[in-house]
Design an enzyme around this catalytic site. Structure first.
Site, PDB file in Angstrom:
ATOM      1  N   GLY A 164       0.774  -1.234   0.000  1.00  0.00           N
ATOM      2  CA  GLY A 164       0.000   0.000   0.000  1.00  0.00           C
ATOM      3  C   GLY A 164       0.808   1.287   0.000  1.00  0.00           C
ATOM      4  O   GLY A 164       0.296   2.330   0.403  1.00  0.00           O
ATOM      5  N   SER A 165       2.039   1.248  -0.522  1.00  0.00           N
ATOM      6  CA  SER A 165       2.807   2.508  -0.521  1.00  0.00           C
ATOM      7  C   SER A 165       2.158   3.552  -1.431  1.00  0.00           C
ATOM      8  O   SER A 165       2.172   4.744  -1.116  1.00  0.00           O
ATOM      9  CB  SER A 165       4.278   2.266  -0.915  1.00  0.00           C
ATOM     10  OG  SER A 165       4.385   1.920  -2.275  1.00  0.00           O
ATOM     11  N   ASN A 166       1.561   3.117  -2.537  1.00  0.00           N
ATOM     12  CA  ASN A 166       0.848   4.084  -3.401  1.00  0.00           C
ATOM     13  C   ASN A 166      -0.429   4.578  -2.721  1.00  0.00           C
ATOM     14  O   ASN A 166      -0.766   5.751  -2.830  1.00  0.00           O
ATOM     15  CB  ASN A 166       0.525   3.456  -4.759  1.00  0.00           C
ATOM     16  CG  ASN A 166       1.727   3.451  -5.674  1.00  0.00           C
ATOM     17  OD1 ASN A 166       2.123   4.494  -6.197  1.00  0.00           O
ATOM     18  ND2 ASN A 166       2.345   2.280  -5.852  1.00  0.00           N
TER      19      ASN A 166
ATOM     20  N   LEU B 273      -4.781  -6.865  -7.438  1.00  0.00           N
ATOM     21  CA  LEU B 273      -4.405  -7.956  -8.337  1.00  0.00           C
ATOM     22  C   LEU B 273      -5.566  -8.716  -8.962  1.00  0.00           C
ATOM     23  O   LEU B 273      -5.350  -9.583  -9.792  1.00  0.00           O
ATOM     24  CB  LEU B 273      -3.472  -8.927  -7.599  1.00  0.00           C
ATOM     25  CG  LEU B 273      -2.180  -8.272  -7.098  1.00  0.00           C
ATOM     26  CD1 LEU B 273      -1.264  -9.305  -6.469  1.00  0.00           C
ATOM     27  CD2 LEU B 273      -1.465  -7.516  -8.218  1.00  0.00           C
TER      28      LEU B 273
ATOM     29  N   ILE C 248     -10.946  -6.411 -12.855  1.00  0.00           N
ATOM     30  CA  ILE C 248     -12.151  -5.652 -12.503  1.00  0.00           C
ATOM     31  C   ILE C 248     -13.324  -6.167 -13.334  1.00  0.00           C
ATOM     32  O   ILE C 248     -13.259  -6.201 -14.566  1.00  0.00           O
ATOM     33  CB  ILE C 248     -11.926  -4.141 -12.752  1.00  0.00           C
ATOM     34  CG1 ILE C 248     -10.768  -3.636 -11.894  1.00  0.00           C
ATOM     35  CG2 ILE C 248     -13.191  -3.346 -12.452  1.00  0.00           C
ATOM     36  CD1 ILE C 248     -10.942  -3.817 -10.399  1.00  0.00           C
TER      37      ILE C 248
ATOM     38  N   ASN D  88      -5.738   2.701 -13.155  1.00  0.00           N
ATOM     39  CA  ASN D  88      -4.761   1.745 -12.617  1.00  0.00           C
ATOM     40  C   ASN D  88      -3.361   2.287 -12.853  1.00  0.00           C
ATOM     41  O   ASN D  88      -3.143   3.087 -13.771  1.00  0.00           O
ATOM     42  CB  ASN D  88      -4.924   0.400 -13.340  1.00  0.00           C
ATOM     43  CG  ASN D  88      -3.944  -0.653 -12.836  1.00  0.00           C
ATOM     44  OD1 ASN D  88      -3.710  -0.769 -11.631  1.00  0.00           O
ATOM     45  ND2 ASN D  88      -3.341  -1.410 -13.751  1.00  0.00           N
TER      46      ASN D  88
ATOM     47  N   HIS E 265       0.502   0.765 -13.553  1.00  0.00           N
ATOM     48  CA  HIS E 265       1.222  -0.469 -13.877  1.00  0.00           C
ATOM     49  C   HIS E 265       2.717  -0.161 -13.864  1.00  0.00           C
ATOM     50  O   HIS E 265       3.144   0.867 -14.416  1.00  0.00           O
ATOM     51  CB  HIS E 265       0.782  -0.985 -15.256  1.00  0.00           C
ATOM     52  CG  HIS E 265       1.372  -2.323 -15.562  1.00  0.00           C
ATOM     53  ND1 HIS E 265       0.886  -3.493 -14.999  1.00  0.00           N
ATOM     54  CD2 HIS E 265       2.436  -2.675 -16.327  1.00  0.00           C
ATOM     55  CE1 HIS E 265       1.626  -4.510 -15.419  1.00  0.00           C
ATOM     56  NE2 HIS E 265       2.561  -4.042 -16.229  1.00  0.00           N
TER      57      HIS E 265
ATOM     58  N   ASP F 283      -4.687  -4.521 -17.980  1.00  0.00           N
ATOM     59  CA  ASP F 283      -3.654  -3.553 -18.387  1.00  0.00           C
ATOM     60  C   ASP F 283      -3.871  -3.007 -19.791  1.00  0.00           C
ATOM     61  O   ASP F 283      -2.920  -2.823 -20.556  1.00  0.00           O
ATOM     62  CB  ASP F 283      -2.256  -4.212 -18.311  1.00  0.00           C
ATOM     63  CG  ASP F 283      -1.958  -4.724 -16.918  1.00  0.00           C
ATOM     64  OD1 ASP F 283      -2.358  -4.060 -15.953  1.00  0.00           O
ATOM     65  OD2 ASP F 283      -1.327  -5.792 -16.806  1.00  0.00           O
TER      66      ASP F 283
ATOM     67  N   GLU G 129       6.230   6.187  -9.311  1.00  0.00           N
ATOM     68  CA  GLU G 129       4.790   6.069  -9.019  1.00  0.00           C
ATOM     69  C   GLU G 129       4.379   7.081  -7.954  1.00  0.00           C
ATOM     70  O   GLU G 129       3.361   7.770  -8.090  1.00  0.00           O
ATOM     71  CB  GLU G 129       4.475   4.641  -8.534  1.00  0.00           C
ATOM     72  CG  GLU G 129       4.693   3.609  -9.619  1.00  0.00           C
ATOM     73  CD  GLU G 129       4.308   2.198  -9.196  1.00  0.00           C
ATOM     74  OE1 GLU G 129       3.880   1.437 -10.061  1.00  0.00           O
ATOM     75  OE2 GLU G 129       4.435   1.853  -8.001  1.00  0.00           O
TER      76      GLU G 129
END
Ligand code: GAR
Length: 203
Positions: free
Chosen positions: A21-23, A99, A102, A116, A118, A159, A188
């Site tokens: 969860g760093s983003n 992961l 959707i 998203n 990537h 993607d 990111e």
């Protein structure tokens, strides 16, 4: 007109994440939450995860963001949690290391409102099974000299949706998946929240 009024309500983001969860943390720090408001018109209102043990849930607790743990059957064969998301007034969905694919129900309910990130330069190194260090290992194995990030709309294929943004970084001869992952994470963290803000401003 003040933000939060009927005419200019706060846009509420749901961040979907399966991992550390760093983003998600960067998005929360940029937009704020109901408990810790920051942005004038956008907040992270919900963290959604398919994993009860995901690190992102500790970040949600730290910032008092409500969480939703989702299960396969209702996600893929039910309404895709559209009802639960609408119940808490979610306007926009941001995938940050999520992961699962959707489902169409969710894409239809949030048209052009799911993005998203990537960790590679799509269309290269995308598709099922291409996530996290698997991406970086493949980039290194193919002796690429450049990698990067892609921020894109989500459609029904992995993607695949229209690109909003790409940024590049070098791949060094001595790189391991971990050193490359660190470089990609920095990109990111620098760009995702701002690109999400731009995408929301188009809705
Ligand atoms: C990020 O690098 C993101 O691009 C990647 O997972 C990582 C999650 O890191 N996503 C994918 O590979 C999706 N195909 P985080 O949990 O620290 O944000």
């Amino acid at each position: 007109m003040q933000n939060g009024s009927t005419n200019n309500p706060i846009q509420k983001i749901a961040v979907f994440a399966s991992g550390a969860g760093s983003n998600a943390r960067k998005l929360i720090e940029y937009f704020g939450t109901e408990a810790f408001p920051k942005h004038p018109s956008i907040q992270v209102g919900l963290i959604v995860s398919n994993k009860k043990t995901a690190g992102v849930l500790n970040i949600a607790a730290e910032f008092q963001v409500p969480t939703l743990i989702i299960e396969k059957q209702p996600f893929f064969e039910g309404d895709g949690y559209v009802g639960a998301l609408k119940d808490v007034q979610i306007n926009f969905i941001v995938l940050a290391g999520f992961l699962w694919k959707i489902p169409e129900s969710l894409i239809k309910a949030f048209p052009q409102k799911i993005v998203n990130i990537h960790p590679a330069l799509l269309p290269k190194y995308g598709g099922k099974g291409m996530y996290g260090n698997f991406v970086h290992e493949a980039v290194i194995a193919n002796k690429e000299t450049e990698s990067g990030i892609t921020i894109h709309y989500v459609d029904e294929h992995y993607d695949h949706g229209a690109h909003l943004f790409q940024a590049t970084c070098p791949v060094l001869p001595e790189d391991t998946a971990e050193t490359l992952a660190n470089r990609i994470h920095s990109l990111e963290h620098r760009h995702y929240a701002e690109e999400v803000e731009k995408a929301i401003s188009k809705t």
